[in-house]
Design a protein around this motif. Structure first.
Motif, PDB file in Angstrom:
ATOM      1  N   TYR A 103       1.067  -1.278  -0.165  1.00 38.46           N
ATOM      2  CA  TYR A 103       0.100   0.054   0.013  1.00 38.46           C
ATOM      3  C   TYR A 103       0.839   1.289  -0.235  1.00 38.46           C
ATOM      4  N   GLY A 104       2.242   1.249  -0.305  1.00 34.72           N
ATOM      5  CA  GLY A 104       2.887   2.149  -0.175  1.00 34.72           C
ATOM      6  C   GLY A 104       3.490   2.828   0.995  1.00 34.72           C
ATOM      7  N   GLN A 105       2.929   2.265   2.049  1.00 35.52           N
ATOM      8  CA  GLN A 105       3.507   2.802   3.524  1.00 35.52           C
ATOM      9  C   GLN A 105       4.269   1.355   3.912  1.00 35.52           C
ATOM     10  N   GLY A 106       5.616   1.767   4.392  1.00 39.07           N
ATOM     11  CA  GLY A 106       6.483   0.716   4.993  1.00 39.07           C
ATOM     12  C   GLY A 106       7.632   1.297   5.554  1.00 39.07           C
ATOM     13  N   PRO A 107       8.442   0.504   6.264  1.00 43.05           N
ATOM     14  CA  PRO A 107       9.641   1.222   6.847  1.00 43.05           C
ATOM     15  C   PRO A 107      10.410   2.044   6.022  1.00 43.05           C
ATOM     16  N   ILE A 108      10.522   1.615   4.536  1.00 43.84           N
ATOM     17  CA  ILE A 108      11.158   2.566   3.686  1.00 43.84           C
ATOM     18  C   ILE A 108      10.820   4.087   3.628  1.00 43.84           C
ATOM     19  N   GLU A 109       9.423   4.358   4.088  1.00 42.17           N
ATOM     20  CA  GLU A 109       9.042   5.652   4.137  1.00 42.17           C
ATOM     21  C   GLU A 109      10.032   6.454   5.136  1.00 42.17           C
ATOM     22  N   HIS A 110      10.430   5.879   6.218  1.00 42.03           N
ATOM     23  CA  HIS A 110      11.356   6.918   7.019  1.00 42.03           C
ATOM     24  C   HIS A 110      12.465   7.515   6.367  1.00 42.03           C
ATOM     25  N   TRP A 111      12.623   6.851   5.295  1.00 41.22           N
ATOM     26  CA  TRP A 111      13.816   7.335   4.270  1.00 41.22           C
ATOM     27  C   TRP A 111      13.465   8.564   3.485  1.00 41.22           C
ATOM     28  N   ARG A 112      13.291   9.568   3.887  1.00 41.46           N
ATOM     29  CA  ARG A 112      12.439  10.792   3.294  1.00 41.46           C
ATOM     30  C   ARG A 112      13.528  11.456   2.298  1.00 41.46           C
ATOM     31  N   TYR A 113      14.844  11.373   2.540  1.00 42.13           N
ATOM     32  CA  TYR A 113      15.754  12.014   1.752  1.00 42.13           C
ATOM     33  C   TYR A 113      16.438  10.999   0.688  1.00 42.13           C
ATOM     34  N   LEU A 114      15.863   9.836   0.417  1.00 36.46           N
ATOM     35  CA  LEU A 114      16.384   8.681  -0.438  1.00 36.46           C
ATOM     36  C   LEU A 114      16.739   9.355  -1.841  1.00 36.46           C
ATOM     37  N   GLU A 115      18.025   9.079  -2.402  1.00 35.28           N
ATOM     38  CA  GLU A 115      18.299   9.603  -3.714  1.00 35.28           C
ATOM     39  C   GLU A 115      18.473   8.283  -4.513  1.00 35.28           C
ATOM     40  N   SER A 116      18.958   7.211  -4.027  1.00 28.68           N
ATOM     41  CA  SER A 116      19.456   6.148  -4.744  1.00 28.68           C
ATOM     42  C   SER A 116      19.368   4.819  -4.088  1.00 28.68           C
ATOM     43  N   LEU A 117      18.796   3.936  -4.654  1.00 26.47           N
ATOM     44  CA  LEU A 117      18.369   2.675  -4.222  1.00 26.47           C
ATOM     45  C   LEU A 117      18.960   1.595  -5.122  1.00 26.47           C
ATOM     46  N   ASP A 118      19.637   0.699  -4.271  1.00 27.78           N
ATOM     47  CA  ASP A 118      20.384  -0.352  -5.113  1.00 27.78           C
ATOM     48  C   ASP A 118      19.602  -1.877  -4.678  1.00 27.78           C
ATOM     49  N   VAL A 119      18.928  -2.501  -5.315  1.00 26.53           N
ATOM     50  CA  VAL A 119      18.472  -3.784  -4.955  1.00 26.53           C
ATOM     51  C   VAL A 119      19.067  -4.929  -5.654  1.00 26.53           C
ATOM     52  N   ARG A 120      19.792  -5.638  -4.712  1.00 28.27           N
ATOM     53  CA  ARG A 120      20.709  -6.580  -5.136  1.00 28.27           C
ATOM     54  C   ARG A 120      19.640  -7.913  -5.356  1.00 28.27           C
ATOM     55  N   HIS A 121      20.247  -8.885  -6.279  1.00 30.16           N
ATOM     56  CA  HIS A 121      19.396 -10.033  -6.692  1.00 30.16           C
ATOM     57  C   HIS A 121      18.025  -9.636  -7.026  1.00 30.16           C
ATOM     58  N   PHE A 122      17.586  -8.683  -7.822  1.00 24.66           N
ATOM     59  CA  PHE A 122      16.417  -8.310  -7.931  1.00 24.66           C
ATOM     60  C   PHE A 122      15.772  -9.423  -8.968  1.00 24.66           C
ATOM     61  N   VAL A 123      14.593  -9.726  -8.598  1.00 25.45           N
ATOM     62  CA  VAL A 123      13.629 -10.569  -9.583  1.00 25.45           C
ATOM     63  C   VAL A 123      12.572  -9.735 -10.171  1.00 25.45           C
TER      64      VAL A 123
END
Length: 149
Positions: A103-123
């Motif tokens: 629903y778009g609300q989750g722990p990552i929402e605490h990262w309000r200044y996020l500029e880059s996200l690297d997802v390892r072993h992406f599927v």
């Protein structure tokens, strides 16, 4: 414990919270965590340190473990709250279901200044991650670079 010049901290422990509460590292910009090969619950599921204690941490790496259990997922949620000023994050695909809710609300929402996200072993089959990407693009948020590896 005071580490005034510490620039990078890597922990591979069962429960990093007691250590994070005990240290003072005012110039720490980078934190890496892997729960390693530990089973069972963490001893403390709350963080009693100052909310601004890790303001300078802008890089966070959450490494995969051999098996992501519910205790590790609870700990990841807590780390998102402790390190809320993250600008650059690297996470393993195993953590996506915890960090990104449907629903778009989750722990990552605490990262309000996020500029880059690297997802390892992406599927490719990751609807939560794609929904999150759609939700932030519709809010007018600043551009976020997402790297699928």
């Amino acid at each position: 414990m005071n580490f005034p010049l510490l620039r990078r901290l890597t922990l591979a422990v069962k429960d990093p919270v007691p250590f994070l509460e005990a240290i003072v590292a005012p110039k720490l910009p980078s934190f890496s965590f892997s729960r390693g090969h530990c089973e069972g619950p963490v001893s403390n599921k709350t963080y009693n340190g100052s909310r601004t204690k890790f303001d300078n941490v802008s890089r966070l790496a959450l490494s995969s473990v051999y098996m992501t259990d519910k205790h590790t997922l609870v700990l990841l949620k807590l780390l998102c709250q402790i390190f809320f000023g993250i600008r650059h994050a690297s996470v393993h695909m195993d953590h996506v279901s915890t960090l990104f809710t449907s629903y778009g609300q989750g722990p990552i929402e605490h990262w309000r200044y996020l500029e880059s996200l690297d997802v390892r072993h992406f599927v490719l089959d990751s609807p939560r991650l794609f929904h999150w990407g759609d939700s932030i693009s519709n809010t007018g948020a600043t551009m976020i670079h997402i790297i699928w590896v």
